[in-house]
Design a protein around this motif. Structure first.
Motif, mmCIF file in Angstrom:
data_model
loop_
_atom_site.group_PDB
_atom_site.id
_atom_site.type_symbol
_atom_site.label_atom_id
_atom_site.label_comp_id
_atom_site.label_asym_id
_atom_site.label_seq_id
_atom_site.Cartn_x
_atom_site.Cartn_y
_atom_site.Cartn_z
ATOM 1 N N GLY A 19 0.833 -1.192 0.000
ATOM 2 C CA GLY A 19 0.000 0.000 0.000
ATOM 3 C C GLY A 19 0.868 1.242 0.000
ATOM 4 O O GLY A 19 2.086 1.183 0.138
ATOM 5 N N GLN A 20 0.242 2.362 -0.170
ATOM 6 C CA GLN A 20 0.975 3.625 -0.222
ATOM 7 C C GLN A 20 0.935 4.313 1.133
ATOM 8 O O GLN A 20 -0.092 4.371 1.789
ATOM 9 C CB GLN A 20 0.345 4.538 -1.273
ATOM 10 C CG GLN A 20 1.142 5.808 -1.535
ATOM 11 C CD GLN A 20 0.502 6.643 -2.619
ATOM 12 O OE1 GLN A 20 0.112 6.143 -3.656
ATOM 13 N NE2 GLN A 20 0.379 7.932 -2.370
ATOM 14 N N GLY A 21 2.089 4.811 1.549
ATOM 15 C CA GLY A 21 2.147 5.557 2.804
ATOM 16 C C GLY A 21 2.340 4.697 4.035
ATOM 17 O O GLY A 21 2.221 5.192 5.153
ATOM 18 N N ASN A 22 2.657 3.422 3.838
ATOM 19 C CA ASN A 22 2.900 2.524 4.972
ATOM 20 C C ASN A 22 4.390 2.234 5.073
ATOM 21 O O ASN A 22 4.990 1.710 4.129
ATOM 22 C CB ASN A 22 2.127 1.207 4.789
ATOM 23 C CG ASN A 22 0.633 1.421 4.767
ATOM 24 O OD1 ASN A 22 0.101 2.229 5.509
ATOM 25 N ND2 ASN A 22 -0.060 0.684 3.905
ATOM 26 N N TYR A 23 4.971 2.572 6.218
ATOM 27 C CA TYR A 23 6.402 2.394 6.413
ATOM 28 C C TYR A 23 6.661 1.699 7.741
ATOM 29 O O TYR A 23 5.984 1.960 8.736
ATOM 30 C CB TYR A 23 7.132 3.744 6.426
ATOM 31 C CG TYR A 23 6.905 4.593 5.209
ATOM 32 C CD1 TYR A 23 7.716 4.467 4.080
ATOM 33 C CD2 TYR A 23 5.880 5.536 5.174
ATOM 34 C CE1 TYR A 23 7.502 5.255 2.958
ATOM 35 C CE2 TYR A 23 5.660 6.320 4.054
ATOM 36 C CZ TYR A 23 6.476 6.174 2.952
ATOM 37 O OH TYR A 23 6.258 6.958 1.840
ATOM 38 N N ASP A 24 7.648 0.819 7.734
ATOM 39 C CA ASP A 24 8.151 0.240 8.968
ATOM 40 C C ASP A 24 9.472 0.938 9.247
ATOM 41 O O ASP A 24 10.466 0.700 8.550
ATOM 42 C CB ASP A 24 8.340 -1.268 8.805
ATOM 43 C CG ASP A 24 8.585 -1.985 10.124
ATOM 44 O OD1 ASP A 24 8.540 -1.313 11.176
ATOM 45 O OD2 ASP A 24 8.803 -3.215 10.102
#
Length: 299
Positions: free
Chosen positions: A158-163
């Motif tokens: 998805g867009q805008g999901n960061y770990d």
């Protein structure tokens, strides 16, 4: 909080490849009137602008591979030899993605003979004393760079999901220190980069060994106390172990010339607006540029 500037280093290859394959499976390459495929560029813009919107940088840099051959191919002939050539629809989008970055007045950084990872590592280490550095990538190899003032933001689905990995949460997330990522890959190898490690040693075994011994060198020094099976593996695959550890380590002394002043984020988006609209024929550049209006650049 810190008064230091916030530098965002973007792994351009990761964003472009992800953008391309996110849509390529549908067969929609978004070809414009000039016959140019743009689907990778569309995805790249989504991820690029989202990263800037999310991390609110004062400075932005984008790093790229400069061809498929690097010093690692000299170390190990099979390095990445399992990878197919990029799809023909993607090839013209490489240079155009760099043109997009230039139109944003963001520097493109790449050095022939080195990977983008090496340029990212070199810049991060050079800048960390005076700046907070965040690297946006999909490449777990870069986790070895986590340090004081260096965070690695791994793109998720998805867009805008960061770990986001930092020096405080790293061990909790991975059960290792950042430096041990190199040791981990030395032991288990890397099928995607096509280097071997110790045959038969997977992540679970490699983690257990590193948690016990901390380093490969410590493990080798205590080899007599390992199981007979592991002793035999180490003897049989000693050369593979050594070369894999070298291949896994990001080189942080790439000979590049760089000035942080060139990376100052510029709020004037007239050049990129014109380029997207007239050259690439994207009908609604505002879908990306409007997200950046609220990005605040601190002096």
């Amino acid at each position: 909080m810190t008064n230091k500037s916030n530098v965002l280093i973007i792994d351009g290859m990761a964003l472009l490849f992800r953008g391309f394959f996110a849509t390529a499976f549908t067969g929609n390459f978004m070809v414009n009137s000039k016959g140019i495929p743009r689907n990778g560029l569309f995805g790249f813009l989504n991820y690029f602008c989202n990263a800037i919107e999310t991390f609110q940088p004062t400075h932005v840099i984008c790093c790229w591979d400069m061809g498929s051959q690097t010093f690692r191919n000299d170390l190990y002939k099979g390095y990445k030899s399992n990878r197919d050539a990029p799809p023909e629809e993607l090839v013209p989008q490489f240079d155009l993605a760099k043109d997009i970055v230039s139109a944003f007045q963001v520097p493109n950084v790449g050095v022939v003979g080195y990977e983008a990872d090496d340029c990212i590592g070199t810049l991060a280490k050079q800048l960390q004393a005076d700046h907070k550095v965040t690297v946006v990538t999909g490449d777990q190899d870069l986790l070895q760079l986590v340090d004081q003032q260096i965070n690695i933001a791994i793109m998720k689905k998805g867009q805008g999901n960061y770990d986001v990995f930092n020096i405080d949460n790293f061990y909790e997330k991975r059960g290792l220190t950042p430096a041990q990522i190199i040791e981990l890959k030395g032991l288990m190898g890397d099928s995607s980069d096509n280097y071997p490690g110790i045959k038969g040693v997977g992540e679970k075994t490699a983690l257990k060994l590193l948690q016990q011994y901390e380093t490969i060198d410590n493990m080798l020094a205590d080899k007599d106390n390992l199981t007979k099976g592991m002793q035999n593996k180490i003897e049989q695959y000693a050369e593979d172990l050594e070369i894999s550890r070298k291949l896994a380590e990001i080189y942080t002394e790439v000979p590049l010339t760089f000035s942080i002043e060139d990376a100052l984020w510029n709020e004037d988006h007239s050049s990129i607006h014109t380029f997207l609209l007239e050259e690439l024929e994207f009908k609604n550049p505002e879908r990306w540029l409007d997200k950046l209006i609220m990005v605040k650049v601190s002096e």
